[in-house]
Design a protein around this motif. Structure first.
Motif, PDB file in Angstrom:
ATOM      1  N   UNK A  31     -79.316  13.837  58.001  1.00  0.00           N
ATOM      2  CA  UNK A  31     -79.224  14.456  56.680  1.00  0.00           C
ATOM      3  C   UNK A  31     -80.394  14.040  55.802  1.00  0.00           C
ATOM      4  N   UNK A  32     -80.775  12.781  55.864  1.00  0.00           N
ATOM      5  CA  UNK A  32     -81.922  12.323  55.075  1.00  0.00           C
ATOM      6  C   UNK A  32     -83.205  13.024  55.520  1.00  0.00           C
ATOM      7  N   UNK A  33     -83.337  13.236  56.822  1.00  0.00           N
ATOM      8  CA  UNK A  33     -84.516  13.950  57.335  1.00  0.00           C
ATOM      9  C   UNK A  33     -84.519  15.406  56.852  1.00  0.00           C
ATOM     10  N   UNK A  34     -83.359  16.038  56.840  1.00  0.00           N
ATOM     11  CA  UNK A  34     -83.278  17.419  56.354  1.00  0.00           C
ATOM     12  C   UNK A  34     -83.590  17.498  54.864  1.00  0.00           C
ATOM     13  N   UNK A  35     -83.180  16.492  54.108  1.00  0.00           N
ATOM     14  CA  UNK A  35     -83.479  16.466  52.673  1.00  0.00           C
ATOM     15  C   UNK A  35     -84.987  16.363  52.466  1.00  0.00           C
ATOM     16  N   UNK A  51     -80.997  21.914  49.011  1.00  0.00           N
ATOM     17  CA  UNK A  51     -81.180  20.507  48.663  1.00  0.00           C
ATOM     18  C   UNK A  51     -79.902  19.931  48.055  1.00  0.00           C
ATOM     19  N   UNK A  52     -79.303  20.674  47.171  1.00  0.00           N
ATOM     20  CA  UNK A  52     -78.050  20.241  46.544  1.00  0.00           C
ATOM     21  C   UNK A  52     -76.957  20.060  47.607  1.00  0.00           C
ATOM     22  N   UNK A  53     -76.860  21.008  48.523  1.00  0.00           N
ATOM     23  CA  UNK A  53     -75.845  20.936  49.578  1.00  0.00           C
ATOM     24  C   UNK A  53     -76.086  19.735  50.497  1.00  0.00           C
ATOM     25  N   UNK A  54     -77.336  19.514  50.865  1.00  0.00           N
ATOM     26  CA  UNK A  54     -77.668  18.391  51.748  1.00  0.00           C
ATOM     27  C   UNK A  54     -77.384  17.058  51.057  1.00  0.00           C
ATOM     28  N   UNK A  55     -77.708  16.946  49.785  1.00  0.00           N
ATOM     29  CA  UNK A  55     -77.439  15.704  49.049  1.00  0.00           C
ATOM     30  C   UNK A  55     -75.935  15.451  48.930  1.00  0.00           C
ATOM     31  N   UNK A  62     -71.873   8.900  53.148  1.00  0.00           N
ATOM     32  CA  UNK A  62     -71.932   7.516  52.658  1.00  0.00           C
ATOM     33  C   UNK A  62     -70.551   7.035  52.203  1.00  0.00           C
ATOM     34  N   UNK A  63     -69.747   7.937  51.669  1.00  0.00           N
ATOM     35  CA  UNK A  63     -68.420   7.560  51.186  1.00  0.00           C
ATOM     36  C   UNK A  63     -67.442   7.235  52.309  1.00  0.00           C
ATOM     37  N   UNK A  64     -67.769   7.605  53.530  1.00  0.00           N
ATOM     38  CA  UNK A  64     -66.903   7.340  54.678  1.00  0.00           C
ATOM     39  C   UNK A  64     -67.001   5.882  55.119  1.00  0.00           C
ATOM     40  N   UNK A  65     -68.149   5.252  54.897  1.00  0.00           N
ATOM     41  CA  UNK A  65     -68.394   3.914  55.427  1.00  0.00           C
ATOM     42  C   UNK A  65     -67.392   2.849  54.978  1.00  0.00           C
ATOM     43  N   UNK A  66     -67.017   2.764  53.701  1.00  0.00           N
ATOM     44  CA  UNK A  66     -66.049   1.717  53.336  1.00  0.00           C
ATOM     45  C   UNK A  66     -64.712   1.830  54.088  1.00  0.00           C
ATOM     46  N   UNK A  67     -64.220   3.042  54.249  1.00  0.00           N
ATOM     47  CA  UNK A  67     -62.934   3.185  54.935  1.00  0.00           C
ATOM     48  C   UNK A  67     -63.062   2.907  56.432  1.00  0.00           C
ATOM     49  N   UNK A  68     -64.161   3.331  57.040  1.00  0.00           N
ATOM     50  CA  UNK A  68     -64.321   3.088  58.482  1.00  0.00           C
ATOM     51  C   UNK A  68     -64.514   1.596  58.735  1.00  0.00           C
ATOM     52  N   UNK A  69     -65.205   0.899  57.834  1.00  0.00           N
ATOM     53  CA  UNK A  69     -65.379  -0.545  57.999  1.00  0.00           C
ATOM     54  C   UNK A  69     -64.047  -1.281  57.833  1.00  0.00           C
ATOM     55  N   UNK A  70     -63.212  -0.803  56.924  1.00  0.00           N
ATOM     56  CA  UNK A  70     -61.887  -1.403  56.760  1.00  0.00           C
ATOM     57  C   UNK A  70     -61.053  -1.203  58.027  1.00  0.00           C
ATOM     58  N   UNK A  71     -61.158  -0.026  58.617  1.00  0.00           N
ATOM     59  CA  UNK A  71     -60.431   0.243  59.856  1.00  0.00           C
ATOM     60  C   UNK A  71     -60.951  -0.634  60.991  1.00  0.00           C
ATOM     61  N   UNK A  72     -62.276  -0.818  61.043  1.00  0.00           N
ATOM     62  CA  UNK A  72     -62.863  -1.687  62.075  1.00  0.00           C
ATOM     63  C   UNK A  72     -62.361  -3.118  61.889  1.00  0.00           C
ATOM     64  N   UNK A  73     -62.345  -3.601  60.662  1.00  0.00           N
ATOM     65  CA  UNK A  73     -61.872  -4.968  60.394  1.00  0.00           C
ATOM     66  C   UNK A  73     -60.417  -5.138  60.820  1.00  0.00           C
ATOM     67  N   UNK A  74     -59.610  -4.143  60.503  1.00  0.00           N
ATOM     68  CA  UNK A  74     -58.193  -4.199  60.870  1.00  0.00           C
ATOM     69  C   UNK A  74     -58.024  -4.157  62.391  1.00  0.00           C
TER      70      UNK A  74
END
Length: 115
Positions: A31-35, A51-55, A62-74
């Motif tokens: 996604x960063x490369x497409x931006x 550009x708006x859609x890609x951002x 980016x908002x997925x990371x906190x929940x996936x890390x919590x699941x990994x920790x659990x």
């Protein structure tokens, strides 16, 4: 065929979650490369919208990371508990124990990189 042991299930869950986080990192890089590409090709009449859609997609990723890390920790804690009980009870094959330890190492590495 006997059902998989609790240790094997816990290992599989942790491995899947670590792979899932890795795929989100790969998606974020794409996604960063497409931006950057869209920013370079700003003359396109539809570039601002793209550009708006890609951002927006990047922020959602980016908002997925906190929940996936919590699941990994659990899942990591669950696997460590299963590993301990398997050692005490003499359950689990050598292969299952090795895979569980490898999954724990991979999860710890993933969580360390996130910090």
């Amino acid at each position: 065929m006997a059902p998989p042991s609790k240790l094997k299930v816990a290992t599989s869950v942790l491995v899947r979650l670590v792979k899932e986080e890795a795929s989100y990192h790969k998606e974020m890089a794409q996604q960063e490369a497409r931006i950057k590409k869209t920013e370079a090709d700003i003359e396109d009449e539809n570039a601002e919208y793209q550009l708006k859609q890609e951002r927006q997609a990047l922020e959602e990723t980016k908002n997925v990371f906190p929940s996936i890390r919590a699941k990994i920790s659990q899942a990591l804690q669950n696997l460590e508990d299963q590993l301990e009980s398997s050692k005490e009870g003499g359950e689990g094959s050598e292969e299952e124990l090795t895979k569980a330890k490898e999954a724990i190492e991979a999860a710890n590495k993933t969580l360390a990189e996130a910090s």
